[in-house]
Design an enzyme around this catalytic site. Structure first.
Site, PDB file in Angstrom:
ATOM      1  N   ARG A 166      -2.530   5.507  -3.929  1.00 45.45           N
ATOM      2  CA  ARG A 166      -2.613   6.328  -5.158  1.00 45.45           C
ATOM      3  C   ARG A 166      -3.297   7.667  -4.875  1.00 45.45           C
ATOM      4  O   ARG A 166      -4.121   8.149  -5.659  1.00 45.45           O
ATOM      5  CB  ARG A 166      -3.380   5.591  -6.262  1.00 45.45           C
ATOM      6  CG  ARG A 166      -2.865   4.210  -6.584  1.00 45.45           C
ATOM      7  CD  ARG A 166      -1.552   4.233  -7.349  1.00 45.45           C
ATOM      8  NE  ARG A 166      -1.190   2.883  -7.752  1.00 45.45           N
ATOM      9  CZ  ARG A 166      -0.402   2.083  -7.032  1.00 45.45           C
ATOM     10  NH1 ARG A 166       0.135   2.512  -5.896  1.00 45.45           N
ATOM     11  NH2 ARG A 166      -0.122   0.870  -7.465  1.00 45.45           N
ATOM     12  N   SER A 239      -2.202   1.778 -15.441  1.00 46.50           N
ATOM     13  CA  SER A 239      -3.473   1.270 -14.899  1.00 46.50           C
ATOM     14  C   SER A 239      -4.524   2.366 -14.989  1.00 46.50           C
ATOM     15  O   SER A 239      -4.285   3.485 -14.539  1.00 46.50           O
ATOM     16  CB  SER A 239      -3.313   0.887 -13.432  1.00 46.50           C
ATOM     17  OG  SER A 239      -2.287  -0.051 -13.305  1.00 46.50           O
ATOM     18  N   GLU A 335      -7.998   6.203 -12.333  1.00 47.07           N
ATOM     19  CA  GLU A 335      -6.742   6.675 -11.734  1.00 47.07           C
ATOM     20  C   GLU A 335      -6.156   7.905 -12.440  1.00 47.07           C
ATOM     21  O   GLU A 335      -5.709   8.843 -11.760  1.00 47.07           O
ATOM     22  CB  GLU A 335      -5.718   5.534 -11.726  1.00 47.07           C
ATOM     23  CG  GLU A 335      -4.443   5.902 -11.011  1.00 47.07           C
ATOM     24  CD  GLU A 335      -3.442   4.768 -10.971  1.00 47.07           C
ATOM     25  OE1 GLU A 335      -3.748   3.731 -10.366  1.00 47.07           O
ATOM     26  OE2 GLU A 335      -2.349   4.943 -11.549  1.00 47.07           O
TER      27      GLU A 335
HETATM   28  P1  FAD Z   1       1.566  13.943 -15.483  1.00 49.10           P
HETATM   29  O1  FAD Z   1       0.772  12.897 -16.147  1.00 49.10           O
HETATM   30  O2  FAD Z   1       2.222  14.968 -16.321  1.00 49.10           O
HETATM   31  O3  FAD Z   1       0.653  14.666 -14.401  1.00 49.10           O
HETATM   32  C1  FAD Z   1      -0.120  13.896 -13.499  1.00 49.10           C
HETATM   33  C2  FAD Z   1      -0.830  14.853 -12.542  1.00 49.10           C
HETATM   34  O4  FAD Z   1       0.140  15.511 -11.729  1.00 49.10           O
HETATM   35  C3  FAD Z   1      -1.597  15.972 -13.253  1.00 49.10           C
HETATM   36  O5  FAD Z   1      -2.742  16.261 -12.489  1.00 49.10           O
HETATM   37  C4  FAD Z   1      -0.632  17.156 -13.226  1.00 49.10           C
HETATM   38  O6  FAD Z   1      -1.319  18.393 -13.240  1.00 49.10           O
HETATM   39  C5  FAD Z   1       0.082  16.936 -11.893  1.00 49.10           C
HETATM   40  N1  FAD Z   1       1.482  17.380 -11.873  1.00 49.10           N
HETATM   41  C6  FAD Z   1       2.491  16.968 -12.674  1.00 49.10           C
HETATM   42  N2  FAD Z   1       3.651  17.538 -12.279  1.00 49.10           N
HETATM   43  C7  FAD Z   1       3.363  18.350 -11.235  1.00 49.10           C
HETATM   44  C8  FAD Z   1       4.131  19.209 -10.402  1.00 49.10           C
HETATM   45  N3  FAD Z   1       5.452  19.354 -10.552  1.00 49.10           N
HETATM   46  N4  FAD Z   1       3.492  19.907  -9.407  1.00 49.10           N
HETATM   47  C9  FAD Z   1       2.155  19.763  -9.221  1.00 49.10           C
HETATM   48  N5  FAD Z   1       1.371  18.959  -9.980  1.00 49.10           N
HETATM   49  C10 FAD Z   1       1.977  18.249 -10.961  1.00 49.10           C
HETATM   50  N6  FAD Z   1       1.899   4.895 -11.578  1.00 49.10           N
HETATM   51  C11 FAD Z   1       2.159   4.245 -10.410  1.00 49.10           C
HETATM   52  O7  FAD Z   1       1.839   4.758  -9.317  1.00 49.10           O
HETATM   53  N7  FAD Z   1       2.774   3.034 -10.397  1.00 49.10           N
HETATM   54  C12 FAD Z   1       3.151   2.411 -11.539  1.00 49.10           C
HETATM   55  O8  FAD Z   1       3.707   1.327 -11.492  1.00 49.10           O
HETATM   56  C13 FAD Z   1       2.866   3.062 -12.794  1.00 49.10           C
HETATM   57  N8  FAD Z   1       3.174   2.457 -13.955  1.00 49.10           N
HETATM   58  C14 FAD Z   1       2.864   3.071 -15.125  1.00 49.10           C
HETATM   59  C15 FAD Z   1       3.180   2.416 -16.321  1.00 49.10           C
HETATM   60  C16 FAD Z   1       2.885   3.008 -17.544  1.00 49.10           C
HETATM   61  C17 FAD Z   1       3.229   2.286 -18.820  1.00 49.10           C
HETATM   62  C18 FAD Z   1       2.286   4.289 -17.581  1.00 49.10           C
HETATM   63  C19 FAD Z   1       2.008   4.965 -18.892  1.00 49.10           C
HETATM   64  C20 FAD Z   1       1.955   4.946 -16.387  1.00 49.10           C
HETATM   65  C21 FAD Z   1       2.246   4.338 -15.156  1.00 49.10           C
HETATM   66  N9  FAD Z   1       1.934   4.954 -13.933  1.00 49.10           N
HETATM   67  C22 FAD Z   1       2.228   4.327 -12.741  1.00 49.10           C
HETATM   68  C23 FAD Z   1       1.275   6.265 -13.913  1.00 49.10           C
HETATM   69  C24 FAD Z   1       2.251   7.477 -14.033  1.00 49.10           C
HETATM   70  O9  FAD Z   1       3.439   7.097 -14.689  1.00 49.10           O
HETATM   71  C25 FAD Z   1       2.617   8.071 -12.664  1.00 49.10           C
HETATM   72  O10 FAD Z   1       1.470   8.487 -11.988  1.00 49.10           O
HETATM   73  C26 FAD Z   1       3.591   9.264 -12.801  1.00 49.10           C
HETATM   74  O11 FAD Z   1       3.996   9.700 -11.517  1.00 49.10           O
HETATM   75  C27 FAD Z   1       2.989  10.454 -13.551  1.00 49.10           C
HETATM   76  O12 FAD Z   1       4.033  11.378 -13.770  1.00 49.10           O
HETATM   77  P2  FAD Z   1       3.959  12.454 -14.938  1.00 49.10           P
HETATM   78  O13 FAD Z   1       5.135  13.346 -14.802  1.00 49.10           O
HETATM   79  O14 FAD Z   1       3.791  11.788 -16.237  1.00 49.10           O
HETATM   80  O15 FAD Z   1       2.640  13.239 -14.524  1.00 49.10           O
HETATM   81  P1  NAP Z   2       0.145  -7.933 -10.669  1.00 49.75           P
HETATM   82  O1  NAP Z   2       1.498  -8.236 -10.160  1.00 49.75           O
HETATM   83  O2  NAP Z   2      -0.415  -8.734 -11.814  1.00 49.75           O
HETATM   84  O3  NAP Z   2      -0.884  -7.955  -9.478  1.00 49.75           O
HETATM   85  C1  NAP Z   2      -2.282  -7.695  -9.732  1.00 49.75           C
HETATM   86  C2  NAP Z   2      -2.798  -6.794  -8.640  1.00 49.75           C
HETATM   87  O4  NAP Z   2      -2.732  -7.483  -7.410  1.00 49.75           O
HETATM   88  C3  NAP Z   2      -1.965  -5.573  -8.544  1.00 49.75           C
HETATM   89  O5  NAP Z   2      -2.770  -4.511  -8.944  1.00 49.75           O
HETATM   90  C4  NAP Z   2      -1.527  -5.493  -7.096  1.00 49.75           C
HETATM   91  O6  NAP Z   2      -2.044  -4.380  -6.390  1.00 49.75           O
HETATM   92  C5  NAP Z   2      -2.130  -6.709  -6.418  1.00 49.75           C
HETATM   93  N1  NAP Z   2      -1.092  -7.500  -5.724  1.00 49.75           N
HETATM   94  C6  NAP Z   2      -0.214  -8.371  -6.281  1.00 49.75           C
HETATM   95  N2  NAP Z   2       0.534  -8.949  -5.314  1.00 49.75           N
HETATM   96  C7  NAP Z   2       0.118  -8.416  -4.149  1.00 49.75           C
HETATM   97  C8  NAP Z   2       0.501  -8.593  -2.790  1.00 49.75           C
HETATM   98  N3  NAP Z   2       1.455  -9.473  -2.457  1.00 49.75           N
HETATM   99  N4  NAP Z   2      -0.126  -7.863  -1.840  1.00 49.75           N
HETATM  100  C9  NAP Z   2      -1.079  -6.980  -2.170  1.00 49.75           C
HETATM  101  N5  NAP Z   2      -1.490  -6.771  -3.438  1.00 49.75           N
HETATM  102  C10 NAP Z   2      -0.901  -7.474  -4.406  1.00 49.75           C
HETATM  103  O7  NAP Z   2       0.064  -6.377 -11.070  1.00 49.75           O
HETATM  104  P2  NAP Z   2       0.594  -5.612 -12.347  1.00 49.75           P
HETATM  105  O8  NAP Z   2      -0.561  -4.967 -12.992  1.00 49.75           O
HETATM  106  O9  NAP Z   2       1.541  -6.459 -13.147  1.00 49.75           O
HETATM  107  O10 NAP Z   2       1.429  -4.439 -11.670  1.00 49.75           O
HETATM  108  C11 NAP Z   2       2.562  -4.723 -10.877  1.00 49.75           C
HETATM  109  C12 NAP Z   2       2.809  -3.564  -9.926  1.00 49.75           C
HETATM  110  O11 NAP Z   2       3.068  -2.382 -10.674  1.00 49.75           O
HETATM  111  C13 NAP Z   2       1.596  -3.254  -9.036  1.00 49.75           C
HETATM  112  O12 NAP Z   2       2.047  -2.843  -7.779  1.00 49.75           O
HETATM  113  C14 NAP Z   2       0.907  -2.129  -9.763  1.00 49.75           C
HETATM  114  O13 NAP Z   2       0.196  -1.276  -8.887  1.00 49.75           O
HETATM  115  C15 NAP Z   2       2.090  -1.401 -10.426  1.00 49.75           C
HETATM  116  N6  NAP Z   2       1.660  -0.774 -11.677  1.00 49.75           N
HETATM  117  C16 NAP Z   2       0.939   0.373 -11.573  1.00 49.75           C
HETATM  118  C17 NAP Z   2       0.518   1.013 -12.726  1.00 49.75           C
HETATM  119  C18 NAP Z   2      -0.231   2.321 -12.627  1.00 49.75           C
HETATM  120  O14 NAP Z   2      -0.402   2.981 -13.634  1.00 49.75           O
HETATM  121  N7  NAP Z   2      -0.657   2.723 -11.467  1.00 49.75           N
HETATM  122  C19 NAP Z   2       0.807   0.495 -13.981  1.00 49.75           C
HETATM  123  C20 NAP Z   2       1.512  -0.694 -14.007  1.00 49.75           C
HETATM  124  C21 NAP Z   2       1.942  -1.328 -12.858  1.00 49.75           C
HETATM  125  P3  NAP Z   2      -1.409  -2.885  -6.333  1.00 49.75           P
HETATM  126  O15 NAP Z   2      -1.669  -2.297  -7.661  1.00 49.75           O
HETATM  127  O16 NAP Z   2      -2.223  -2.254  -5.273  1.00 49.75           O
HETATM  128  O17 NAP Z   2       0.025  -2.958  -6.034  1.00 49.75           O
END
Ligand code: FAD
Ligand code: NAP
Length: 339
Positions: A166, A239, A335
């Protein structure tokens, strides 16, 4: 070409937490030229610039005294072959999930585990988006960004992005580069990643024994729809905390007191703890203070029940951080990007 600027614009529709703060100025950029023009005008007026995509990784804690530049560029294309891979490219403003679905429809594999992540293509490299065992770094083929210090376009290779968990060079230098377009190298033959969480089990339940990339995407979408609140129904930014990396020694100390702790070896002397498990164990799941709360099914997700301010959500996050530090000796890192 210069796009119109609007003054005092509510950002509520532009962040998935649904927080009602305003931008001093707001504009959209559909092209590289519009990005350049907006940056140049802002510089002339000595205004800061905040670039946003889908607003799904933001926590807005105050009115934004800046030009908010919403990336609205569109376009996706197949660039050609690179060894046994196909390189595709999309403009920064392309919504992420439809882009993933488009790549699958072309018959390309690699992005399926990243289905249903909100936001835009341009923001994906910011935190090296990841889910279900895949991160964009695994299929990354380069990106083009505008350097705000030099005004030059720059192509970044995988190494230059310095992707981490991340994390990236872009996240560590906020505001330095505007990402304009991103490239991915995908496979024509499926390279399935099913060993993460409940993916294999879900496919099995669906009667899919030989999954296609599309079937994996569908399974992941169905899991995500069950577990995660839809921001259209309940404001959230996914998250709220990263999973902490701790020493094996600390993980073992915690396991001695809490045998159910969810911990994954990271190689070497580190373990990744599930932040959601720590928060749930500490009793925060379903907690609510006014309109700021912790989701009732997924304790890693903070939610806005309607009128919460960014400051209230931030205060709640700080309380959770302090409690987890006191109980487990573990520091949780937020995050979303705070402004
Ligand atoms: P924004 O929120 O608009 O911006 C995020 C940051 O990036 C800000 O600092 C902004 O200034 C910068 N930015 C945006 N666009 C640009 C650009 N073109 N150039 C330079 N800087 C820029 N994230 C995960 O990693 N894995 C997941 O599974 C995941 N699941 C999610 C589920 C839900 C329900 C939600 C609400 C969020 C989730 N996220 C997840 C977080 C998020 O969706 C991601 O980080 C996504 O990439 C953010 O994109 P955005 O366009 O909305 O960025
Ligand atoms: P989950 O499947 O309930 O798992 C709980 C946590 O355990 C996750 O955060 C994941 O880490 C870790 N995990 C599960 N299986 C694993 C494996 N085999 N090896 C290593 N780590 C493992 O998680 P969840 O919340 O439903 O999310 C599912 C996936 O979507 C995850 O990868 C999560 O990161 C991603 N997600 C991200 C966001 C976001 O906003 N960043 C939001 C929703 C979902 P990791 O998170 O490191 O993968």
């Amino acid at each position: 070409m210069t796009a119109q600027w609007q003054e005092r614009v509510s950002l509520k529709p532009f962040n998935t937490f649904g927080i009602d703060v305003s931008a001093r100025f707001f504009t959209q950029a559909h092209t590289d030229d519009e990005v350049r023009a907006a940056l140049a005008s802002a510089a002339q007026r000595e205004l800061a610039v905040l670039v946003i995509g889908g607003g799904s990784n933001l926590l807005l804690t105050q009115d934004i005294d800046a030009l908010v530049l919403h990336m609205a560029s569109r376009g996706r294309r197949v660039l050609g072959e690179q060894g046994d891979r196909v390189v595709i490219e999309a403009e920064a403003g392309e919504p992420w999930h439809p882009f993933v679905q488009w790549s699958l429809a072309q018959g390309f594999s690699g992005l399926e585990n990243l289905s249903l992540i909100p936001g835009t293509v341009g923001a994906a490299p910011m935190q090296n988006v990841g889910a279900y065992g895949v991160e964009i770094k695994d299929v990354f083929a380069g990106l083009t960004a505008l350097d705000r210090e030099t005004g030059e376009l720059r192509d970044f290779t995988l190494d230059e992005c310095a992707f981490g968990y991340r994390d990236s060079v872009f996240k560590r230098n906020p505001g330095r580069w505007v990402i304009l377009r991103v490239r991915f190298a995908l496979a024509r033959a499926l390279q399935a990643h099913l060993d993460y969480g409940p993916v294999r089990q879900r496919l099995h339940e669906q009667g899919v024994e030989q999954p296609t990339a599309q079937a994996i995407s569908d399974a992941i979408c169905s899991i995500r729809r069950e577990k995660l609140p839809d921001p259209l129904d309940l404001g959230n930014a996914g998250s709220f905390f990263k999973n902490p990396l701790v020493s094996v020694a600390l993980a073992e100390q915690i396991r001695a007191r809490y045998p159910g702790v969810v911990a994954y070896p990271q190689g070497g002397e580190q373990m990744k703890l599930a932040a959601g498990w720590l928060i749930e164990q500490a009793g925060w799941k379903g907690y609510r203070d006014g309109d700021a709360g912790v989701h009732r099914l997924q304790s890693l997700v903070l939610v806005n029940y309607g009128q919460a301010t960014g400051a209230q959500l931030h205060a709640l996050a700080c309380k959770i951080q302090a409690d987890i530090l006191e109980r487990f000796g573990v520091e949780l890192e937020m995050e979303p990007n705070l402004y």
